[in-house]
Design a protein around this motif. Sequence first.
Motif, PDB file in Angstrom:
ATOM      1  N   SER A  36      73.885  74.447  49.687  1.00 11.95           N
ATOM      2  CA  SER A  36      74.841  73.338  49.605  1.00 11.95           C
ATOM      3  C   SER A  36      74.802  72.683  48.230  1.00 11.95           C
ATOM      4  O   SER A  36      75.842  72.277  47.698  1.00 11.95           O
ATOM      5  CB  SER A  36      74.537  72.303  50.693  1.00 11.95           C
ATOM      6  N   GLU A  37      73.616  72.578  47.649  1.00  6.80           N
ATOM      7  CA  GLU A  37      73.515  72.003  46.304  1.00  6.80           C
ATOM      8  C   GLU A  37      74.222  72.880  45.277  1.00  6.80           C
ATOM      9  O   GLU A  37      74.897  72.367  44.367  1.00  6.80           O
ATOM     10  CB  GLU A  37      72.041  71.825  45.938  1.00  6.80           C
ATOM     11  N   ARG A  38      74.082  74.192  45.408  1.00  8.31           N
ATOM     12  CA  ARG A  38      74.781  75.096  44.480  1.00  8.31           C
ATOM     13  C   ARG A  38      76.295  74.996  44.647  1.00  8.31           C
ATOM     14  O   ARG A  38      77.033  74.991  43.653  1.00  8.31           O
ATOM     15  CB  ARG A  38      74.309  76.533  44.704  1.00  8.31           C
ATOM     16  N   LYS A  39      76.750  74.914  45.883  1.00  6.21           N
ATOM     17  CA  LYS A  39      78.197  74.786  46.115  1.00  6.21           C
ATOM     18  C   LYS A  39      78.742  73.494  45.527  1.00  6.21           C
ATOM     19  O   LYS A  39      79.830  73.466  44.954  1.00  6.21           O
ATOM     20  CB  LYS A  39      78.482  74.851  47.615  1.00  6.21           C
ATOM     21  N   LEU A  40      77.976  72.416  45.651  1.00  4.81           N
ATOM     22  CA  LEU A  40      78.422  71.148  45.075  1.00  4.81           C
ATOM     23  C   LEU A  40      78.457  71.222  43.555  1.00  4.81           C
ATOM     24  O   LEU A  40      79.378  70.700  42.911  1.00  4.81           O
ATOM     25  CB  LEU A  40      77.501  70.021  45.519  1.00  4.81           C
ATOM     26  N   SER A  41      77.469  71.880  42.958  1.00  4.62           N
ATOM     27  CA  SER A  41      77.453  72.024  41.505  1.00  4.62           C
ATOM     28  C   SER A  41      78.658  72.830  41.022  1.00  4.62           C
ATOM     29  O   SER A  41      79.299  72.472  40.019  1.00  4.62           O
ATOM     30  CB  SER A  41      76.148  72.695  41.072  1.00  4.62           C
ATOM     31  N   ILE A  42      78.990  73.894  41.731  1.00  5.10           N
ATOM     32  CA  ILE A  42      80.150  74.709  41.353  1.00  5.10           C
ATOM     33  C   ILE A  42      81.439  73.909  41.501  1.00  5.10           C
ATOM     34  O   ILE A  42      82.326  73.952  40.627  1.00  5.10           O
ATOM     35  CB  ILE A  42      80.193  75.987  42.208  1.00  5.10           C
ATOM     36  N   SER A  43      81.560  73.157  42.585  1.00  5.94           N
ATOM     37  CA  SER A  43      82.765  72.355  42.812  1.00  5.94           C
ATOM     38  C   SER A  43      82.899  71.268  41.759  1.00  5.94           C
ATOM     39  O   SER A  43      84.010  70.964  41.311  1.00  5.94           O
ATOM     40  CB  SER A  43      82.720  71.728  44.211  1.00  5.94           C
ATOM     41  N   ALA A  95      87.618  70.084  47.583  1.00  6.63           N
ATOM     42  CA  ALA A  95      86.506  71.018  47.724  1.00  6.63           C
ATOM     43  C   ALA A  95      85.175  70.352  47.373  1.00  6.63           C
ATOM     44  O   ALA A  95      84.152  70.599  48.028  1.00  6.63           O
ATOM     45  CB  ALA A  95      86.734  72.245  46.841  1.00  6.63           C
ATOM     46  N   MET A  96      85.188  69.490  46.356  1.00  9.37           N
ATOM     47  CA  MET A  96      83.965  68.791  45.973  1.00  9.37           C
ATOM     48  C   MET A  96      83.540  67.815  47.069  1.00  9.37           C
ATOM     49  O   MET A  96      82.353  67.704  47.404  1.00  9.37           O
ATOM     50  CB  MET A  96      84.165  68.046  44.657  1.00  9.37           C
ATOM     51  N   ARG A  97      84.511  67.087  47.650  1.00  7.34           N
ATOM     52  CA  ARG A  97      84.166  66.169  48.738  1.00  7.34           C
ATOM     53  C   ARG A  97      83.587  66.925  49.927  1.00  7.34           C
ATOM     54  O   ARG A  97      82.619  66.480  50.554  1.00  7.34           O
ATOM     55  CB  ARG A  97      85.413  65.383  49.162  1.00  7.34           C
ATOM     56  N   GLN A  98      84.182  68.067  50.233  1.00  7.21           N
ATOM     57  CA  GLN A  98      83.669  68.869  51.338  1.00  7.21           C
ATOM     58  C   GLN A  98      82.258  69.365  51.044  1.00  7.21           C
ATOM     59  O   GLN A  98      81.392  69.388  51.943  1.00  7.21           O
ATOM     60  CB  GLN A  98      84.599  70.060  51.589  1.00  7.21           C
ATOM     61  N   ALA A  99      82.008  69.734  49.786  1.00  5.16           N
ATOM     62  CA  ALA A  99      80.666  70.187  49.409  1.00  5.16           C
ATOM     63  C   ALA A  99      79.658  69.050  49.519  1.00  5.16           C
ATOM     64  O   ALA A  99      78.508  69.265  49.924  1.00  5.16           O
ATOM     65  CB  ALA A  99      80.685  70.755  47.993  1.00  5.16           C
ATOM     66  N   MET A 100      80.072  67.836  49.175  1.00  2.00           N
ATOM     67  CA  MET A 100      79.184  66.681  49.304  1.00  2.00           C
ATOM     68  C   MET A 100      78.860  66.407  50.765  1.00  2.00           C
ATOM     69  O   MET A 100      77.720  66.081  51.111  1.00  2.00           O
ATOM     70  CB  MET A 100      79.835  65.455  48.658  1.00  2.00           C
ATOM     71  N   GLU A 102      78.888  68.637  53.194  1.00  2.00           N
ATOM     72  CA  GLU A 102      78.025  69.705  53.658  1.00  2.00           C
ATOM     73  C   GLU A 102      76.585  69.512  53.178  1.00  2.00           C
ATOM     74  O   GLU A 102      75.630  69.770  53.917  1.00  2.00           O
ATOM     75  CB  GLU A 102      78.553  71.055  53.167  1.00  2.00           C
ATOM     76  N   LEU A 103      76.427  69.039  51.949  1.00  4.27           N
ATOM     77  CA  LEU A 103      75.093  68.797  51.422  1.00  4.27           C
ATOM     78  C   LEU A 103      74.403  67.680  52.195  1.00  4.27           C
ATOM     79  O   LEU A 103      73.221  67.791  52.561  1.00  4.27           O
ATOM     80  CB  LEU A 103      75.166  68.452  49.933  1.00  4.27           C
ATOM     81  N   ASP A 104      75.125  66.609  52.457  1.00  2.00           N
ATOM     82  CA  ASP A 104      74.544  65.505  53.223  1.00  2.00           C
ATOM     83  C   ASP A 104      74.170  65.951  54.635  1.00  2.00           C
ATOM     84  O   ASP A 104      73.108  65.597  55.151  1.00  2.00           O
ATOM     85  CB  ASP A 104      75.536  64.345  53.275  1.00  2.00           C
ATOM     86  N   SER A 109      70.016  67.506  58.547  1.00  2.00           N
ATOM     87  CA  SER A 109      69.512  68.506  59.484  1.00  2.00           C
ATOM     88  C   SER A 109      68.077  68.899  59.143  1.00  2.00           C
ATOM     89  O   SER A 109      67.245  69.083  60.033  1.00  2.00           O
ATOM     90  CB  SER A 109      70.416  69.740  59.466  1.00  2.00           C
ATOM     91  N   LEU A 110      67.787  69.021  57.846  1.00  2.00           N
ATOM     92  CA  LEU A 110      66.430  69.354  57.423  1.00  2.00           C
ATOM     93  C   LEU A 110      65.456  68.243  57.797  1.00  2.00           C
ATOM     94  O   LEU A 110      64.355  68.505  58.308  1.00  2.00           O
ATOM     95  CB  LEU A 110      66.397  69.610  55.917  1.00  2.00           C
ATOM     96  N   THR A 111      65.851  66.997  57.558  1.00  2.00           N
ATOM     97  CA  THR A 111      64.986  65.874  57.911  1.00  2.00           C
ATOM     98  C   THR A 111      64.718  65.831  59.408  1.00  2.00           C
ATOM     99  O   THR A 111      63.584  65.609  59.854  1.00  2.00           O
ATOM    100  CB  THR A 111      65.622  64.554  57.457  1.00  2.00           C
ATOM    101  N   LEU A 112      65.768  66.045  60.193  1.00  2.00           N
ATOM    102  CA  LEU A 112      65.606  66.054  61.646  1.00  2.00           C
ATOM    103  C   LEU A 112      64.704  67.199  62.092  1.00  2.00           C
ATOM    104  O   LEU A 112      63.839  67.024  62.970  1.00  2.00           O
ATOM    105  CB  LEU A 112      66.977  66.163  62.318  1.00  2.00           C
TER     106      LEU A 112
END
Length: 212
Positions: A36-43, A95-100, A102-104, A109-112
């Motif tokens: 998700s971080e890579r997708k946000l960087s690309i967007s 696309a950038m908003r969607q990536a943000m 997804e990252l959040d 999910s990881l924290t949970l």
Amino acid sequence: EEPEYAEVPVDLRKAVKAALHNRVDLITSRDRVEDSERKLSISTNRLLPDLDLDGSYRNNTGDPTTIRNAVFGNYGWTLGLTLEIPLERTSERNAMRQAMIELDRSRRSLTLAEDNVILQVRDSYRTLRRTETSLQIRQQEIEAAQKEAEAAQIRFEAGEMSNLAVSDANNAVLRAENSYIRDLVSYEIARIQLLRDVGILFLDDHGMWREP
């Protein structure tokens, strides 16, 4: 067969640390966060202005009939810089908003998942220690029942106790031993559960667990 007692020499803090490092589901969740971080960087990069650098070089030798008559030194070069500032980037911003988002979501999910793993390990660890204490109590009960049975046998041989009392004392030993075996099975299940929750219990090609 009666399972053998296998001690687990690990404290709760180390068990939790090992689980956070070894659990495959947590590793998968961390990989999703990185994706998700890579997708946000690309967007984000797609919203930046486009800057292009163009360069060319030429050397005019005339129209010689042979290489000896060629004229060198008549050359030229060009260099260009193009900056494009787009005014319409709606799809890229979406696309950038969607990536943000997804990252959040992946971070939450990881924290949970990490919190759930910590709870699982703590619960398995407490269950293991509780059954371990119960085993110690059962061993003491067996020793006490055996002493009572030995004393009953001596008193029976001395004519001070009936055969029924001796039988009751022996049955008490048997009940104590059965209780110990039940708790030993519960301990083994709790031990395997802890190894699984920590992420160090693996299955071999035959479907049997393989301990570290």
